[in-house]
Design an enzyme around this catalytic site. Structure first.
Site, PDB file in Angstrom:
ATOM      1  N   ASP A 160       0.836  -1.207   0.000  1.00 14.80           N
ATOM      2  CA  ASP A 160       0.000   0.000   0.000  1.00 14.80           C
ATOM      3  C   ASP A 160       0.866   1.251   0.000  1.00 14.80           C
ATOM      4  O   ASP A 160       2.013   1.242   0.473  1.00 14.80           O
ATOM      5  CB  ASP A 160      -0.965   0.004   1.178  1.00 14.80           C
TER       6      ASP A 160
ATOM      7  N   GLU B 253      -0.105  -0.721   5.866  1.00 11.43           N
ATOM      8  CA  GLU B 253       1.005  -0.199   6.673  1.00 11.43           C
ATOM      9  C   GLU B 253       0.941   1.317   6.780  1.00 11.43           C
ATOM     10  O   GLU B 253       1.262   1.884   7.826  1.00 11.43           O
ATOM     11  CB  GLU B 253       2.348  -0.618   6.067  1.00 11.43           C
TER      12      GLU B 253
ATOM     13  N   GLU C 237      11.738  -1.441   4.470  1.00 11.70           N
ATOM     14  CA  GLU C 237      11.519   0.008   4.499  1.00 11.70           C
ATOM     15  C   GLU C 237      12.753   0.771   3.996  1.00 11.70           C
ATOM     16  O   GLU C 237      13.886   0.312   4.170  1.00 11.70           O
ATOM     17  CB  GLU C 237      11.186   0.464   5.924  1.00 11.70           C
TER      18      GLU C 237
END
Length: 390
Positions: free
Chosen positions: A80, A144, A173
């Protein structure tokens, strides 16, 4: 490092092609826009068993490849993205176009670039002739960037219900600063927001002795809040409290306000847990002179991965990066929260490693093709060092 990846919907011959396909999927939280089905098809071709489940409109994917007896590593990521409007962009934010060796698009850095690179690295690992041991999980969510209530938290709880214990978890990340691999995160500060309501007594401003000014009380409380001493802070992981709003309803210039609302956010050192942070603030707000009601919101626990004497995943990642770049990465716990907090435990070492974070959530979010190649090579080295039989 470009090898064909076939899909029922087209040919994805490189990490760049995979990333472009992912960017073109408008997967604004919590919509996965078909990306999880795409990843399922790709991972099944590499010998993974894959299952998806949905919680309250959020789709999650768990893929598993068991090479043999040995340790367990998970790759955690999210498909997302935050919303994007076309204003100010060089290209359509959901086009995945490359200009002068740089791919632009929402999610290019946060974190579809990592997923594309890990997918190709996974393919290389599974195609290699060298024997592997251990179990490899992919854990992907579409929740997230939002509240993160039904994404990785649900995945972690599902694994726990099945008795799955992860030895290590690599989160994709974007952690790098000036160059890919220069910084990794071995923890994150916690985060929690608060909302304080202060009650006074309304009255005419010409007769303040007959009123109790809630805004004045709030001002004193704000001063105290921002002066709190966080005794357990450790170097590199400091606690900060920022007031985010001071609101007086129905403001008129001749009325002493009877109420005032103060909102704030705390990013706290991994030396604390949220309960301790709450107790420190509540000791202040519960003083009689403030007459304040405090409501806590959006708690996100801190976590920290230290060094282990044996089978240390943090050391493995550091050495893998050193082999690729010729130097070790800096360790950091700075920045916002991440889904790593849901997997970190006494049993599971969590390390975050990804591309540069300079453009995340911004207009013209981007990642260079060279950086994609570099993070893919780092990921492949990590996978080889973890799974390939020595």
């Amino acid at each position: 490092m470009s090898h064909p990846l076939q899909s029922s919907t087209g040919s994805y011959s490189s990490t760049v092609d995979v990333l472009r396909h992912l960017i073109q999927a408008r997967s604004v939280t919590p919509n996965d826009a078909g990306t999880l089905n795409f990843l399922e098809s790709q991972l099944k071709k590499q010998g993974f068993s894959v299952e998806q489940f949905e919680r309250n409109g959020v789709k999650n994917l768990i893929a598993r490849h068991h090479f043999g007896d040995g340790p367990t590593l998970a790759y955690s990521g999210h498909v997302d993205v935050v919303p994007a409007q076309s204003d100010g962009w060089l290209v359509d934010p959901f086009s995945g176009q490359v200009i002068d060796g740089i791919m632009y698009g929402r999610g290019a850095a946060d974190m579809k670039g990592s997923i594309a690179a890990m997918l190709n690295a996974t393919r290389h690992l599974c195609a290699a002739a060298k024997p592997c041991t251990g179990t490899f999980y992919w854990l992907i969510t579409s929740d997230e960037e939002g509240e993160a209530e039904y994404g990785s938290l649900e995945i972690a709880q599902y694994l726990q219900s099945k008795g799955v214990v992860l030895d290590a978890c690599l989160v994709g990340e974007p952690t790098s600063n000036k160059a890919v691999g220069d910084t990794i995160k071995n923890g994150r500060r916690g985060a929690i927001s608060g909302r304080i309501t202060i009650n006074g007594k309304a009255g005419h401003v010409a007769y303040p002795e007959k009123a109790i000014n809630a805004a004045h009380i709030a001002g004193e409380l704000v001063t105290k809040l921002t002066s709190l001493n966080w005794m357990k802070d450790v170097p590199g992981s400091k606690t900060t409290l920022q007031v985010t709003g001071i609101t007086v309803p129905n403001i008129v210039d001749n009325l002493v306000p009877a109420s005032c609302e103060v909102t704030f956010n705390i990013r706290y050192s991994h030396a604390y847990k949220s309960q301790e942070v709450c107790e420190i603030v509540e000791t202040l707000t519960q003083q009689a002179k403030f007459a304040a009601q405090l409501q806590w919101e959006r708690p996100c626990e801190s976590f920290y991965t230290g060094k282990k004497d044996d089978s240390c995943f943090l050391s493995l990642v550091e050495h893998a990066i050193s082999k690729q770049l010729g130097h070790f990465p800096a360790l950091s716990t700075a920045g916002g929260t991440s889904d790593g907090r849901f997997f970190a435990s006494d049993d599971t070492q969590v390390v975050e490693c990804g591309v540069k974070n300079e453009s995340i959530h911004q207009v013209n979010e981007h990642v260079s093709i060279a950086d994609l190649d570099m993070i893919e090579s780092i990921y492949l080295r990590i996978l080889q060092d973890f799974f390939v039989t020595k």
